[in-house]
Design a protein around this motif. Structure first.
Motif: not given
Length: 158
Positions: A61-70, A75-93
């Motif tokens: 996802x791009x993070x954009x200003x709501x009004x201007x779209x700037x 943020x990049x999200x995936x399902x690569x988990x190291x501790x939980x058996x399933x879920x989501x993680x922030x890969x890059x931010x």
């Protein structure tokens, strides 16, 4: 500052790649990632966010200003988990430095958490005290302290 998360379209992937390079450069002061002879930091999973290459869900996802779209970051999200058996993680931010400390990063993180319910793992950039403190503040407030930090990873459920 009000923000929105906007899915990165396949035709916009080069914009995301350039932003990712800024982020990897910034992290290179504290992590083990090395720049290649081509002047780029390798990110071998990048194309997986645009072409399904395995069973893992990946979203960018791009993070954009709501009004201007700037464009404020990504943020990049995936399902690569190291501790939980399933879920989501922030890969890059990353929030572009000019827009940090204005609430955009915190709001983007919360929007992400709300979009994907369940188990979460967030690993701050290795060796970065600023990244650690950012995620600690955001996650502890979001979970009312119902989280833990184990082996360099914040763990929580929503």
């Amino acid at each position: 500052m009000e923000i929105r998360l906007e899915p990165v379209k396949k035709e916009e992937k080069e914009i995301l790649y350039r932003l990712l390079q800024y982020s990897l450069y910034e992290e290179s002061g504290t992590d083990l990632n090395e720049m290649g002879e081509d002047g780029l930091f390798e990110y071998r999973w990048f194309d997986c966010y645009f072409e399904q290459q395995d069973a893992m869900e990946r979203d960018a996802y791009f993070i954009r200003a709501q009004e201007t779209g700037k464009l404020l970051g990504f943020v990049m999200v995936n399902e690569y988990m190291q501790k939980f058996s399933e879920g989501h993680s922030i890969a890059e931010f990353m929030v572009i430095p000019k827009y940090r400390r204005r609430g955009a990063g915190k709001k983007a993180a919360v929007l992400c958490f709300e979009q994907y319910r369940g188990n979460w793992e967030v690993r701050p950039s290795y060796g970065s005290e600023k990244a650690y403190l950012f995620w600690k503040n955001v996650i502890e407030k979001y979970t009312d302290g119902e989280c833990r930090f184990e082996d360099g990873i914040f763990l929580f459920q929503n």
